[in-house]
Design a protein around this motif. Sequence first.
Motif, PDB file in Angstrom:
ATOM      1  N   LYS A 174      65.460  44.657  14.431  1.00 10.26           N
ATOM      2  CA  LYS A 174      66.014  43.367  14.860  1.00 10.26           C
ATOM      3  C   LYS A 174      66.259  43.380  16.369  1.00 10.26           C
TER       4      LYS A 174
ATOM      5  N   PHE B  37      70.184  25.509   9.660  1.00  8.48           N
ATOM      6  CA  PHE B  37      69.609  26.843   9.783  1.00  8.48           C
ATOM      7  C   PHE B  37      68.544  26.889  10.869  1.00  8.48           C
TER       8      PHE B  37
ATOM      9  N   LEU C 109      68.834  31.814   9.728  1.00 11.27           N
ATOM     10  CA  LEU C 109      70.068  32.104  10.447  1.00 11.27           C
ATOM     11  C   LEU C 109      70.960  30.876  10.427  1.00 11.27           C
TER      12      LEU C 109
ATOM     13  N   PRO D 143      64.544  31.783  17.266  1.00 14.23           N
ATOM     14  CA  PRO D 143      64.894  30.982  16.078  1.00 14.23           C
ATOM     15  C   PRO D 143      64.616  29.504  16.328  1.00 14.23           C
TER      16      PRO D 143
ATOM     17  N   ASN E 291      70.690  35.773   4.035  1.00 13.56           N
ATOM     18  CA  ASN E 291      71.860  36.659   4.040  1.00 13.56           C
ATOM     19  C   ASN E 291      72.870  36.259   2.971  1.00 13.56           C
TER      20      ASN E 291
ATOM     21  N   GLN F 271      63.777  32.322  12.141  1.00 17.01           N
ATOM     22  CA  GLN F 271      63.208  33.272  13.090  1.00 17.01           C
ATOM     23  C   GLN F 271      62.136  34.115  12.406  1.00 17.01           C
TER      24      GLN F 271
ATOM     25  N   ARG G 221      73.655  28.126  11.279  1.00 19.00           N
ATOM     26  CA  ARG G 221      74.248  27.515  12.457  1.00 19.00           C
ATOM     27  C   ARG G 221      75.386  26.621  11.975  1.00 19.00           C
TER      28      ARG G 221
ATOM     29  N   ASP H 104      70.851  45.201   5.571  1.00 19.51           N
ATOM     30  CA  ASP H 104      70.955  44.738   6.956  1.00 19.51           C
ATOM     31  C   ASP H 104      71.875  45.649   7.771  1.00 19.51           C
TER      32      ASP H 104
ATOM     33  N   GLU I 190      63.650  34.836   8.782  1.00 19.58           N
ATOM     34  CA  GLU I 190      65.051  34.904   8.375  1.00 19.58           C
ATOM     35  C   GLU I 190      65.711  33.568   8.650  1.00 19.58           C
TER      36      GLU I 190
END
Length: 244
Positions: free
Chosen positions: A209, A26, A45, A236, A94, A29, A47, A152, A43
């Motif tokens: 965003k 992850f 994110l 991020p 998420n 960010q 990967r 979102d 958040e």
Amino acid sequence: MAGMNEVGEIFPGRVDFLRFLTDVHFAYQPIVRMTDHRKIGCELLVRGPLVKALRDPEHLFAHAHTLDILLETDYLIFLQAMAHRPRRDRAFINILAPTVERFALRIYEEFEDLDLDYLVLELTNRLPPSGWTELAEIFEPLRARGLSLALDDVGVRPADMEAAALLQPDFMKIDVSCVERVGAGEAGRHKVERICRMAERIGAQVVAKGVETEEHARILADLGVSLGQGFLFGKPEERRIVYY
């Protein structure tokens, strides 16, 4: 069995694909206040694993959809994000709304002994649930314990305002495409204003965003956006392993 894409890269079958999911990581960010750029959370994110065909998260989820295990994949990645979330910082994680519907009982069990005060679950309207009212009812006991919700990609679909009214999220995250248009004319600004009015009506905070310029940040703040996320405030930060 493995399959191949248009450029000849080998995509794994189900067994190998699920094995590769143990290697996702992850990037974190920051999400900041527009007024003073003070961080209020981050958040997580996803990967993809270090496999060329799956490194891009879009490719990862697209292949999961091809294998007909999209929701299972989403749930496994969600569990990994939960394990790697910051403990002393608000974490935005998420999860697809249909995933919540499919695994609601398991999610209750996972959350049974957790402090939910710093956890925000982000749900997208790009893949909506069977019903936003029913989804809100699933979350009701968890929100009573401190869990927050974010809607979102707001501003992409006409049904976003209805979804917000039914779900009553704590945060509404404006889609990057809307943020990019705020400096191009009145139409883009009017859309952001409508989102801010809805947020005020339901008591939600608005997050923009993909904020990359000071001009966009100024316009968004003037329109009523209170929080921002994007390269202007911080890229991020990838971390392979997080210890607590």
